[in-house]
Structure formats: C-alpha cells, structure tokens
Design an enzyme around this catalytic site. Structure first.
Site, PDB file in Angstrom:
ATOM      1  N   GLY A 156       0.770  -1.094  -0.058  1.00  0.00           N
ATOM      2  CA  GLY A 156      -0.013   0.051  -0.068  1.00  0.00           C
ATOM      3  C   GLY A 156       0.963   1.229  -0.100  1.00  0.00           C
ATOM      4  O   GLY A 156       2.001   1.337  -0.115  1.00  0.00           O
TER       5      GLY A 156
ATOM      6  N   ASN B 285      -2.746  -8.853   1.326  1.00  0.00           N
ATOM      7  CA  ASN B 285      -3.714  -9.777   0.593  1.00  0.00           C
ATOM      8  C   ASN B 285      -4.120  -9.149  -0.453  1.00  0.00           C
ATOM      9  O   ASN B 285      -5.092  -9.549  -1.320  1.00  0.00           O
ATOM     10  CB  ASN B 285      -4.662  -9.930   1.643  1.00  0.00           C
ATOM     11  CG  ASN B 285      -5.669  -8.810   1.853  1.00  0.00           C
ATOM     12  OD1 ASN B 285      -5.236  -7.563   1.505  1.00  0.00           O
ATOM     13  ND2 ASN B 285      -6.630  -8.976   2.784  1.00  0.00           N
TER      14      ASN B 285
ATOM     15  N   ASP C  50      -2.631 -13.265   3.988  1.00  0.00           N
ATOM     16  CA  ASP C  50      -3.812 -12.180   4.926  1.00  0.00           C
ATOM     17  C   ASP C  50      -3.239 -12.455   6.355  1.00  0.00           C
ATOM     18  O   ASP C  50      -2.774 -13.588   6.607  1.00  0.00           O
ATOM     19  CB  ASP C  50      -5.035 -12.878   4.748  1.00  0.00           C
ATOM     20  CG  ASP C  50      -6.256 -11.960   5.147  1.00  0.00           C
ATOM     21  OD1 ASP C  50      -6.252 -11.503   6.481  1.00  0.00           O
ATOM     22  OD2 ASP C  50      -6.784 -11.480   4.097  1.00  0.00           O
TER      23      ASP C  50
ATOM     24  N   SER D  87      -3.415   6.284  14.015  1.00  0.00           N
ATOM     25  CA  SER D  87      -3.850   7.491  13.505  1.00  0.00           C
ATOM     26  C   SER D  87      -4.451   8.643  14.406  1.00  0.00           C
ATOM     27  O   SER D  87      -4.759   8.177  15.565  1.00  0.00           O
ATOM     28  CB  SER D  87      -5.187   7.116  12.928  1.00  0.00           C
ATOM     29  OG  SER D  87      -5.719   8.049  12.294  1.00  0.00           O
TER      30      SER D  87
ATOM     31  N   TYR E  97     -13.927   2.700  11.312  1.00  0.00           N
ATOM     32  CA  TYR E  97     -12.436   2.893  11.270  1.00  0.00           C
ATOM     33  C   TYR E  97     -11.612   3.387  12.220  1.00  0.00           C
ATOM     34  O   TYR E  97     -10.630   2.715  12.793  1.00  0.00           O
ATOM     35  CB  TYR E  97     -12.094   3.471  10.007  1.00  0.00           C
ATOM     36  CG  TYR E  97     -10.592   3.816   9.685  1.00  0.00           C
ATOM     37  CD1 TYR E  97      -9.785   2.879   9.320  1.00  0.00           C
ATOM     38  CD2 TYR E  97     -10.366   5.430   9.868  1.00  0.00           C
ATOM     39  CE1 TYR E  97      -8.514   3.207   9.224  1.00  0.00           C
ATOM     40  CE2 TYR E  97      -8.757   5.482   9.923  1.00  0.00           C
ATOM     41  CZ  TYR E  97      -8.169   4.390   9.680  1.00  0.00           C
ATOM     42  OH  TYR E  97      -6.651   4.430   9.442  1.00  0.00           O
TER      43      TYR E  97
ATOM     44  N   LYS F 184      -8.940   1.474  15.235  1.00  0.00           N
ATOM     45  CA  LYS F 184      -7.515   2.063  15.527  1.00  0.00           C
ATOM     46  C   LYS F 184      -7.591   2.071  17.016  1.00  0.00           C
ATOM     47  O   LYS F 184      -6.281   1.779  17.569  1.00  0.00           O
ATOM     48  CB  LYS F 184      -7.096   3.281  14.522  1.00  0.00           C
ATOM     49  CG  LYS F 184      -7.041   3.131  13.295  1.00  0.00           C
ATOM     50  CD  LYS F 184      -5.754   2.637  12.648  1.00  0.00           C
ATOM     51  CE  LYS F 184      -5.880   1.855  11.541  1.00  0.00           C
ATOM     52  NZ  LYS F 184      -4.414   1.071  11.322  1.00  0.00           N
TER      53      LYS F 184
ATOM     54  N   PHE G  53      -0.595  11.788  11.114  1.00  0.00           N
ATOM     55  CA  PHE G  53      -1.633  12.864  10.790  1.00  0.00           C
ATOM     56  C   PHE G  53      -2.337  12.544   9.394  1.00  0.00           C
ATOM     57  O   PHE G  53      -2.830  11.521   9.017  1.00  0.00           O
ATOM     58  CB  PHE G  53      -1.176  14.336  11.436  1.00  0.00           C
ATOM     59  CG  PHE G  53      -1.326  14.288  12.907  1.00  0.00           C
ATOM     60  CD1 PHE G  53      -0.663  13.522  13.695  1.00  0.00           C
ATOM     61  CD2 PHE G  53      -2.515  15.301  13.329  1.00  0.00           C
ATOM     62  CE1 PHE G  53      -0.860  13.500  15.248  1.00  0.00           C
ATOM     63  CE2 PHE G  53      -2.634  14.990  14.678  1.00  0.00           C
ATOM     64  CZ  PHE G  53      -1.994  14.261  15.560  1.00  0.00           C
TER      65      PHE G  53
ATOM     66  N   ASN H 167      -9.913  10.943   0.312  1.00  0.00           N
ATOM     67  CA  ASN H 167      -9.058  11.623   0.565  1.00  0.00           C
ATOM     68  C   ASN H 167      -8.839  12.949  -0.013  1.00  0.00           C
ATOM     69  O   ASN H 167      -8.738  13.160  -1.342  1.00  0.00           O
ATOM     70  CB  ASN H 167      -7.606  11.290   1.319  1.00  0.00           C
ATOM     71  CG  ASN H 167      -7.895  10.343   2.316  1.00  0.00           C
ATOM     72  OD1 ASN H 167      -7.712   9.368   2.123  1.00  0.00           O
ATOM     73  ND2 ASN H 167      -8.440  10.690   3.457  1.00  0.00           N
TER      74      ASN H 167
ATOM     75  N   VAL I 196     -15.370  20.860  -1.591  1.00  0.00           N
ATOM     76  CA  VAL I 196     -14.749  21.385  -0.531  1.00  0.00           C
ATOM     77  C   VAL I 196     -15.787  21.267   0.605  1.00  0.00           C
ATOM     78  O   VAL I 196     -16.977  22.064   0.435  1.00  0.00           O
ATOM     79  CB  VAL I 196     -14.011  22.884  -0.657  1.00  0.00           C
ATOM     80  CG1 VAL I 196     -13.856  23.187   0.612  1.00  0.00           C
ATOM     81  CG2 VAL I 196     -12.948  22.962  -1.452  1.00  0.00           C
TER      82      VAL I 196
ATOM     83  N   ARG J 270      -5.857  20.836   8.609  1.00  0.00           N
ATOM     84  CA  ARG J 270      -5.142  19.576   8.770  1.00  0.00           C
ATOM     85  C   ARG J 270      -3.512  19.870   8.875  1.00  0.00           C
ATOM     86  O   ARG J 270      -3.035  20.523   8.376  1.00  0.00           O
ATOM     87  CB  ARG J 270      -5.584  18.399   7.986  1.00  0.00           C
ATOM     88  CG  ARG J 270      -6.826  18.104   7.744  1.00  0.00           C
ATOM     89  CD  ARG J 270      -7.515  17.313   9.177  1.00  0.00           C
ATOM     90  NE  ARG J 270      -8.889  16.860   8.918  1.00  0.00           N
ATOM     91  CZ  ARG J 270      -9.794  17.599   9.268  1.00  0.00           C
ATOM     92  NH1 ARG J 270      -9.654  18.836   9.712  1.00  0.00           N
ATOM     93  NH2 ARG J 270     -11.004  16.828   9.278  1.00  0.00           N
TER      94      ARG J 270
END
Ligand code: NAD
Ligand code: UFG
Length: 379
Positions: free
Chosen positions: A36, A58, A91, A157, A183, A187, A212, A233, A251, A265
C-alpha cells in the site's frame, strides 16, 4: 513505446547518487500491508538504509498484475532501490500462513500497516472493519507470540484522539472519546489491545505511530498513492482534478471557525512519515526501550483545505475547479499535532513542507495518470 514512468525511473537512477553497497546489512523486518501507500514508501527508505524486508499483503487495496505477482508498487521499489523485496500474498488473519512465515525467516521486528482505511466504507461495513483491523491484528500478535518475535510498530492514527479538547494534540490527549466511525474505533481498540499486551508481558516492545494526514509521493514520481476507487481523501482527489480525471473538487464545509472557513489539517510528506518508521525501529531495538509508547507523526502546522488547493495550483500551474459544499459528516474543524515527543525521543522531525508535498504528488500524478495500471505517456 516505453511508458513514461519507466523512462523517468531510468532518469532518476542515472542522476541519483551511487549507493554505498559495502555498508553492513541490517535486520530483517516483516512488513504487513507493504503493497500500500505508506508501506511501499517506508520499504523504499528501509532498503536504502540496509534493512531487509519480507512483505505480506492480501492485495485488497493495491494493484498487482495477478494474484501470484508482487504488487506493482513493490516492483517499482525494487527498481528504485536496486534491492529485492520478498513478497507473500498472505492475509494477516491466516494464522497458519503467518506461522509458516515466522518459521521460514528470522524477523527482528514487525511493522504492521495492513488495515482497511476508508472512513465512509467503515460506516457501511463495521463488522468487516473490526474483523480485518482488530481481529487481524490479534491474529498477527498471536503468531508473533508463538514465534517469540515481540517487537512491533503499529500504524495508528490521529483519529484516536476524537474531537480535540486542546491543540496542538499531544500524546497525553485522551483517546477513544467521540470517535465518529468504525475505522477510527478499530485503530483505538487495537491500541488498547497492544497496551494490554505490553502490560501482560514485559518482553513486548511496541510503538504506536499516530499519523496525521500523509500526502505526497516519492520524489522520483515512481511510487505514490493509488486509490483503487474514487478518492476519499483530499490530496488524491485534488490531484485527479488537476490531471482532468475528475471535474471539480467538493470542498466540504466553508463555515468552520477557521480563517477561511475550511477545515485545517496537519499534512505530512510521505517521505518524512516513512523516515519516522526508521527512527521508531531504532528506538524499538534499543535495549533501554521498554513497554508500549505512542508518538505523533505530524509537522505541528495546520493548513486549510483552500490553502492546500492554492499551493497545488501554484506548483502545478493548473487551475483547480472547486465548489464549496456542505460539511462532511464526522469531520473535525481543526486537527494538528504536537510532534515534540517524537523529536525528543525518536530524534525525528518532519522536514518537507507544503510546496514539496504538492510538487511530489503532482509529479507522481503526471507520470502515472491512471496510477500503477497506467501505461500511457504524460498527457
Ligand atoms: P493502503 O490501503 O494503501 O495500504 C494498506 C495495505 O494493507 C493494502 O495494500 C492492503 O491490500 C493491505 N491489507 C489490508 N487488509 C489486509 C489483510 N487482512 N491482510 C493483508 N494485507 C491487508 O493504506 P495506507 O494509507 O498505506 O495505510 C497504512 C496504514 O496506516 C493503515 O493501517 C492505515 O489505517 C494507517 N493510516 C493511514 C492514514 C492515511 O491517511 N493514509 C492515516 C492514518 C493511519
Ligand atoms: N476534504 C474536502 N474534499 C474532499 C476530501 C476532503 O474538502 O474531497 C476535506 C475534509 O473535509 C477535511 C480535509 O479535506 O477537512 C481532510 O480530509 P481527508 O479525508 O483528506 O482526511 P481526514 O482528516 O478526514 O482523515 C485522514 C485519514 C484518516 C486518518 C486521519 C488522521 O483519512 O484515516 O486523517 O487525522 F485517521
């Protein structure tokens, strides 16, 4: 015709400085989810720093030509670093596959990136997210324990902080309150499991890295973020508007209590983030390090959505069409880190700022208009 990305690879290799190949090779590290975005960039830095890696993924969120081939991102990392990446399509929930792997290699530590990461999808499929992210981590740590590998870096995160009670966010800020989606909760739950694990057995050494907002790409333009679907994102969406794949950027919200009304951010360049993992690995393998410790990886500076749009226009020379729309449900007004603990204890600081984040994203997008599946020349 030679694809544009391959030409740029050859160019990058020809101008990048020669490697000091005689330096001693470092430890072998197991990387989960290494195909990733963050994993591939971290692996590139690790190989340059003489670590060896074994990667499992995976392929649920990275592109490979077929199930038996390594992800395209890792083939490009091999080209870039001139080093080999060992890859297994495994996996993290496959306990017997993991046990075989731990018996086949001697791992000094594990960096655990593998997770599902779409906030909106997690609202629709909470059970899948808890199964993959929480139960998957349990399966991984069980295999680690069975094979006596007890050093772990976990991709956490800023979302674990929920709605900020103060800014900038320090690691002491309460976690687990007002997290608005499965999600984020996955975490947080995983962090709690890892803390309990370290209390239960003092041989475990665990670092929780709270990222971040990672953006940008490797300066070669060879690897970058490659969303398999419509991007959730901001930065990948913005760059797809710039390249003409999408018509305009929505936006989300222009009435936040910020100078221009849009959300703020802490955007962090992916190379800085990747280097943060090297510093964390050094800390983890220091005999003095004990227990479980969390570190923020951010720049400490916030930019608004519109400031990022303007910076992208400046560096790309393209006009970005955008529309001011309703707030996105669950979004926070302002989030940025206090990164001083990582500076003090990991000797790490983010060095790349907003223009470089945009420049590197734009180079990756231009050279790979359709991501890793792209075989077209620059438009
Ligand atoms: P990514 O989706 O690009 O990479 C994750 C990789 O894990 C993918 O290649 C996917 O195929 C793999 N994977 C998922 N489930 C797996 C499983 N069960 N077994 C094996 N492989 C599996 O995501 P990323 O942006 O590189 O994020 C990496 C980590 O960082 C994730 O844990 C994510 O939650 C965390 N994180 C990301 C961000 C961000 O904005 N990108 C921010 C904070 C935290
Ligand atoms: N935004 C837009 N338009 C878009 C996408 C985003 O205006 O098309 C805005 C959002 O409203 C927000 C800002 O851009 O104000 C950043 O949004 P992102 O979706 O890029 O990032 P988030 O801060 O929502 O979340 C990201 C990751 C999470 C991680 C979190 C940590 O997606 O996984 O950072 O702070 F948990």
């Amino acid at each position: 015709m030679i694809p544009y990305w391959l030409l740029s690879c050859l160019l990058y290799l020809s101008i990048s400085s020669p490697k000091l190949s005689e330096a001693k090779q470092k430890a072998t590290v197991l990387i989960t989810g290494g195909g990733g975005y963050i994993g591939s960039h971290t692996i590139a830095e690790m190989l340059d720093d003489k670590y060896s890696v074994v990667v499992i993924d995976n392929l649920s969120n990275c592109y490979a030509f077929n199930d038996t081939e390594k992800p395209e991102s890792l083939k490009r990392v091999e080209m870039l670093t001139k080093k080999k990446v060992i890859f297994h399509n495994t996996d993290i929930r496959d306990s017997s596959g993991l046990n075989k792997l731990f018996k086949s290699y001697k791992f000094a530590a594990v960096i655990h990136f593998a997770a599902l990461k779409s906030v909106s999808e997690s609202v629709r499929k909470p059970v899948e997210y808890y199964e993959n992210n929480v139960a998957g981590t349990n399966s991984l740590i069980q295999a680690m324990k069975n094979n006596n590998v007890k050093k772990l870096i976990y991709s956490s995160s800023a979302t674990v902080y929920g709605s900020p009670q103060y800014l900038p966010l320090t690691e002491k800020h309460p976690t687990g309150q007002n997290i608005t989606n499965p999600y984020g909760k996955s975490k947080y739950f995983t962090e709690e499991i890892l803390k309990d694990l370290s209390y239960s057995d003092n041989e475990w050494k665990i670092i929780l890295l709270r990222y971040f907002n990672p953006v940008g790409a490797h300066p070669s333009g060879l690897i970058g973020e490659d969303p398999t679907d419509i991007p959730n994102n901001l930065m990948p969406y913005l760059s797809q508007v710039a390249i003409g794949r999408r018509n305009h950027l929505d936006v989300f919200g222009s009435d936040y209590p910020t100078p221009d009304g849009t959300g703020i951010r802490d955007f962090i360049h992916i190379t800085d983030l990747a280097i943060g993992h090297l510093r964390a690995l050094e800390k983890l393998t220091n005999p003095a390090f004990k227990g479980c410790r969390a570190y923020n990886l951010g720049t400490g500076k916030g930019y608004s959505v519109l400031e990022l749009v303007k910076a992208f226009e400046r560096v790309s020379g393209r006009r970005i069409n955008y529309k001011l729309t309703e707030r996105r449900k669950g979004d926070l007004a302002i989030v940025y880190a206090d990164p001083k603990l990582a500076e003090k204890e990991l000797n790490w600081i983010a060095k790349r700022y907003i223009d470089q984040m945009c420049e590197d994203t734009w180079r990756w997008q231009r050279q790979n208009p359709n991501g890793y599946q792209s075989d077209q020349d620059e438009p």
